[in-house]
Enzyme design. Structure first.
Site, PDB file in Angstrom:
ATOM      1  N   ASP A   1       1.018  -1.196  -0.209  1.00 10.27           N
ATOM      2  CA  ASP A   1      -0.065   0.054   0.049  1.00 10.27           C
ATOM      3  C   ASP A   1       1.016   1.320  -0.141  1.00 10.27           C
ATOM      4  O   ASP A   1       1.636   1.439   0.838  1.00 10.27           O
ATOM      5  CB  ASP A   1      -0.904  -0.022   1.252  1.00 10.27           C
ATOM      6  CG  ASP A   1      -1.452   1.185   1.435  1.00 10.27           C
ATOM      7  OD1 ASP A   1      -1.896   1.919   0.366  1.00 10.27           O
ATOM      8  OD2 ASP A   1      -2.239   1.450   2.428  1.00 10.27           O
TER       9      ASP A   1
ATOM     10  N   ASN B   1      -0.344   4.480  -0.153  1.00  9.48           N
ATOM     11  CA  ASN B   1      -0.821   5.841   0.393  1.00  9.48           C
ATOM     12  C   ASN B   1      -1.742   5.604   1.356  1.00  9.48           C
ATOM     13  O   ASN B   1      -2.499   6.633   1.925  1.00  9.48           O
ATOM     14  CB  ASN B   1      -1.918   6.183  -1.023  1.00  9.48           C
ATOM     15  CG  ASN B   1      -3.133   5.372  -1.048  1.00  9.48           C
ATOM     16  OD1 ASN B   1      -3.185   4.264  -0.676  1.00  9.48           O
ATOM     17  ND2 ASN B   1      -3.982   5.665  -2.033  1.00  9.48           N
TER      18      ASN B   1
ATOM     19  N   ASP C   1      -3.987   3.705   2.746  1.00  3.54           N
ATOM     20  CA  ASP C   1      -5.411   3.532   2.740  1.00  3.54           C
ATOM     21  C   ASP C   1      -5.828   2.169   3.494  1.00  3.54           C
ATOM     22  O   ASP C   1      -7.025   1.745   3.738  1.00  3.54           O
ATOM     23  CB  ASP C   1      -6.227   4.013   1.688  1.00  3.54           C
ATOM     24  CG  ASP C   1      -5.957   2.895   0.792  1.00  3.54           C
ATOM     25  OD1 ASP C   1      -4.989   2.405   0.709  1.00  3.54           O
ATOM     26  OD2 ASP C   1      -6.637   3.183  -0.329  1.00  3.54           O
TER      27      ASP C   1
ATOM     28  N   ASP D   1      -1.935  -1.188  -3.746  1.00  3.70           N
ATOM     29  CA  ASP D   1      -2.302  -0.411  -4.853  1.00  3.70           C
ATOM     30  C   ASP D   1      -0.868  -0.382  -6.177  1.00  3.70           C
ATOM     31  O   ASP D   1      -0.031  -1.246  -5.852  1.00  3.70           O
ATOM     32  CB  ASP D   1      -2.393   1.137  -4.648  1.00  3.70           C
ATOM     33  CG  ASP D   1      -1.403   1.765  -3.702  1.00  3.70           C
ATOM     34  OD1 ASP D   1      -0.268   1.264  -3.890  1.00  3.70           O
ATOM     35  OD2 ASP D   1      -1.872   2.400  -2.683  1.00  3.70           O
TER      36      ASP D   1
ATOM     37  N   ASP E   1      -5.408 -10.460 -15.728  1.00  2.00           N
ATOM     38  CA  ASP E   1      -6.408 -11.493 -15.400  1.00  2.00           C
ATOM     39  C   ASP E   1      -7.395 -11.028 -16.196  1.00  2.00           C
ATOM     40  O   ASP E   1      -7.894  -9.912 -16.389  1.00  2.00           O
ATOM     41  CB  ASP E   1      -6.897 -11.508 -13.922  1.00  2.00           C
ATOM     42  CG  ASP E   1      -7.067 -12.639 -13.188  1.00  2.00           C
ATOM     43  OD1 ASP E   1      -8.032 -13.400 -13.756  1.00  2.00           O
ATOM     44  OD2 ASP E   1      -6.563 -12.976 -12.210  1.00  2.00           O
TER      45      ASP E   1
ATOM     46  N   HIS F   1      -3.918 -17.305  -4.828  1.00  2.00           N
ATOM     47  CA  HIS F   1      -4.960 -16.518  -3.859  1.00  2.00           C
ATOM     48  C   HIS F   1      -6.117 -17.251  -3.550  1.00  2.00           C
ATOM     49  O   HIS F   1      -6.969 -16.600  -2.657  1.00  2.00           O
ATOM     50  CB  HIS F   1      -4.958 -15.171  -4.496  1.00  2.00           C
ATOM     51  CG  HIS F   1      -5.952 -15.481  -5.474  1.00  2.00           C
ATOM     52  ND1 HIS F   1      -5.589 -16.155  -7.075  1.00  2.00           N
ATOM     53  CD2 HIS F   1      -7.404 -15.261  -6.011  1.00  2.00           C
ATOM     54  CE1 HIS F   1      -6.402 -16.080  -7.936  1.00  2.00           C
ATOM     55  NE2 HIS F   1      -7.754 -15.711  -7.325  1.00  2.00           N
ATOM     56  N   ASP F   2      -6.366 -18.406  -3.987  1.00  2.00           N
ATOM     57  CA  ASP F   2      -7.826 -19.126  -3.744  1.00  2.00           C
ATOM     58  C   ASP F   2      -7.179 -20.382  -2.757  1.00  2.00           C
ATOM     59  O   ASP F   2      -8.097 -21.137  -2.661  1.00  2.00           O
ATOM     60  CB  ASP F   2      -8.147 -19.882  -5.034  1.00  2.00           C
ATOM     61  CG  ASP F   2      -8.792 -18.558  -5.826  1.00  2.00           C
ATOM     62  OD1 ASP F   2      -9.202 -17.722  -5.328  1.00  2.00           O
ATOM     63  OD2 ASP F   2      -8.763 -18.961  -7.090  1.00  2.00           O
TER      64      ASP F   2
HETATM   65  C1  NOJ Z   1     -11.462 -18.368  -9.867  1.00  2.00           C
HETATM   66  C2  NOJ Z   1     -10.603 -17.056  -8.753  1.00  2.00           C
HETATM   67  O1  NOJ Z   1      -9.433 -17.248  -9.033  1.00  2.00           O
HETATM   68  C3  NOJ Z   1     -11.356 -16.798  -7.911  1.00  2.00           C
HETATM   69  O2  NOJ Z   1     -10.734 -15.883  -6.730  1.00  2.00           O
HETATM   70  C4  NOJ Z   1     -12.786 -16.132  -8.030  1.00  2.00           C
HETATM   71  O3  NOJ Z   1     -13.290 -16.306  -6.686  1.00  2.00           O
HETATM   72  C5  NOJ Z   1     -13.571 -17.035  -8.762  1.00  2.00           C
HETATM   73  N1  NOJ Z   1     -12.744 -17.724 -10.130  1.00  2.00           N
HETATM   74  C6  NOJ Z   1     -14.761 -16.464  -9.390  1.00  2.00           C
HETATM   75  O4  NOJ Z   1     -14.160 -15.190 -10.274  1.00  2.00           O
END
Ligand code: NOJ
Length: 559
Positions: free
Chosen positions: A21, A23, A25, A29, A98, A329-330
């Site tokens: 980050d 700035n 907040d 970013d 993405d 990230h998932d």
């Molecule tokens: C896969 C993405 O990696 C995930 O983070 C997202 O929640 C779902 N697709 C829906 O876009």
């Protein structure tokens, strides 16, 4: 096999909200990313995949896009984005954006129009159906719990949303939709980006009629996977996208493909078929789940991982191409999931990195992986932000009657917020991520685990990753060599051989906290030198057996 830059690359994934980050907040970013490009250059990666930075109401942290051609105000401006791209290209790094086109946000202008009336010109951009016997049009469950259909007052019909109800699915059967998307992709490519990571791209073609999923006793909504994963027109759509857009640029494309098998992945990535360069497979991410899905925890059996990885390594070799990843990230943090994030955090993180980076495919490093960041355990559900976690908790604990402890445990093991706590830059307040209040709490272990510490320590996970990335650049065998599994039945060691143009590599990984003996593949391989290891290693080369310490990894060159 044809040599290409994207086969020889190492990708770093940035989840912008949690990266840096600039700035104050509390939200990462674009300028924050620019500040850290030299850090990434030193690491050695040459491609960045940026999770969505487009305008979004953030129901699913940017995976719900309300304008594909605008930047989310919290992240900065289009001018900041252009500067980011220029600064990356100056450092010879490529940018993969993405692409989220299975669905939009319900706040996208197309959907705002679409829901107004049945004869609106955007009506058919989405998937609308009347109810059936006063209920939803079918019994599909959303990936984020509950029905995949939402009733809309204005026209008295339901729209389909495979994810949250603020993420309506686009209707790819409509050629106007496809044309709009191709134009938007061309617009970004003409701005100079180097490719796309395509969000759940194998969900875009649904089986006509949208049939009910197989009933499951006691469940109101069930999986509709077989009616939209790898659907009937998916190859046609991807080939069309390739011909209309992708083939006109020298870019990298990777399709996120839950439920894709090796056979399907061959079709998606065989260059002759002109679809995509590579896929993200999910099979290895499902090996520690039971029949009731990701929250149904099961211990991972190494034998299963070996079997699965081997199937993909040999299946795609010489035909298509794969991505190599153990977290993003998932997914939970790899060292917590597959290694030991306590006593052997450093050793096991290095071992897992070696295991992955010595395989065939393009490796992806998720932010913080290179310093061995771990899963987090927040005491209260109120500290979690992820819509998937919150919806599941509501369904199981508040509306259902599952014990809180059991559900919290599944969140600690599998929740997506494990990967979304802020990047740990140093040991100052909020881990140096922000001077404000972070949007999600920092993992309390940032005093010990942070980038500043890792850069100062020559023995750190960070410097080990630098070495691995360098090795891939120097040795074509790592990129192009073939693969053979060794010692298949061994439940503790994952060992394999690679070979290419008369050269050979032996990769041996101890996946346990025990000291274990490995029988060298005498007759098949004679070591000539050590390439990399995560412990001090004796000077003489092993002949018959190799004793491996907890989570030890070794890579030998040989004949
Ligand atoms: C896969 C993405 O990696 C995930 O983070 C997202 O929640 C779902 N697709 C829906 O876009």
């Amino acid at each position: 096999m044809k040599k290409t830059w994207w086969k020889e690359s190492v990708v770093y994934q940035i989840y912008p909200r949690s990266f840096n980050d600039s700035n104050g907040d509390g939200i990462g970013d674009l300028r924050g990313i620019i500040e850290k490009l030299d850090y990434l250059k030193t690491l050695g990666i040459n491609v960045i995949w940026l999770s969505p930075v487009y305008q979004s109401p953030n129901d699913d942290n940017g995976y719900d896009i309300s304008d594909y051609q605008a930047i989310m105000a919290e992240f900065g401006t289009m001018v900041d984005w252009e500067e980011l791209l220029a600064e990356m290209h100056k450092r010879e790094m490529k940018l993969i954006m993405d692409l989220v086109v299975n669905h939009t946000s319900d706040e996208h202008a197309w959907f705002v129009e679409s829901r107004k009336s049945k004869d609106n010109r955007y009506r058919d951009y989405y998937i609308w159906r009347p109810g059936k016997d006063g209920k939803e049009p079918n019994n599909w469950e959303s990936s984020f719990s509950g029905s995949a259909w939402q009733y809309d007052e204005a026209t008295g019909e339901y729209f389909l949303h495979l994810f949250s109800k603020k993420q309506p699915d686009l209707n790819w059967e409509n050629e106007k939709v496809r044309e709009e998307i191709y134009n938007m992709m061309t617009w970004w490519l003409d701005k100079g980006i180097d490719g796309f990571r395509m969000d759940v791209i194998n969900f875009i073609s649904k089986v006509p009629g949208l049939p009910d999923g197989d009933p499951v006793p006691g469940k109101k909504y069930v999986s509709g996977h077989k009616y939209y994963m790898n659907g009937p027109r998916i190859h046609e759509f991807l080939h069309e996208m390739n011909q209309e857009v992708l083939s006109k640029y020298d870019i990298m494309t990777v399709g996120e493909m839950p439920g894709a098998t090796v056979e399907q992945a061959k079709l998606y990535t065989d260059p002759e078929r002109k679809e995509l360069n590579m896929v993200f497979t999910f099979e290895h991410m499902d090996l520690d789940s039971g029949p009731n899905g990701k929250w149904d925890l099961r211990p991972l059996k190494l034998i299963d991982l070996k079997e699965n990885i081997t199937k993909w390594q040999t299946g795609l070799h010489g035909v298509g191409w794969n991505s190599l990843y153990l977290n993003n990230h998932d997914q939970p943090r790899l060292v917590s999931r597959f290694g030991n994030d306590k006593e052997y955090r450093v050793e096991s993180a290095k071992m897992l990195a070696t295991f992955l980076h010595m395989l065939q495919g393009t490796p992806y490093i998720y932010q913080g992986e290179e310093i061995g960041m771990t899963n987090v355990r927040f005491d209260s559900i109120d500290d979690y932000k992820d819509i998937e976690i919150l919806n599941m908790y509501k369904e199981k604990v508040i509306e259902g009657n599952e014990p809180v402890e059991k559900v919290m445990e599944s969140i600690y093991v599998k929740g997506r917020d494990n990967a979304r706590t802020p990047m740990q830059w140093n040991d100052s307040e909020h881990a140096g991520f922000t001077t404000g209040k972070p949007w999600i709490k920092v993992n309390p272990n940032y005093k010990e685990i942070n980038a500043e510490q890792a850069m100062a320590d020559g023995n750190s996970i960070y410097h080990y990753y630098r070495k691995l990335i360098q090795l891939r650049k120097n040795h074509p065998i790592i990129v192009y060599g073939d693969y053979k599994l060794l010692d298949k039945e061994n439940e503790q060691i994952f060992a394999y051989l690679r070979s290419y143009n008369g050269e050979r590599l032996l990769v041996v990984n101890n996946f346990t906290a025990d000291t274990v003996e490995f029988r060298m593949p005498v007759g098949e391989f004679t070591p000539t030198s050590l390439l990399i290891s995560n412990y001090e290693v004796e000077a003489n080369l092993p002949s018959e057996t190799l004793t491996l310490r907890p989570y030890e990894t070794r890579v030998y060159f040989g004949k």
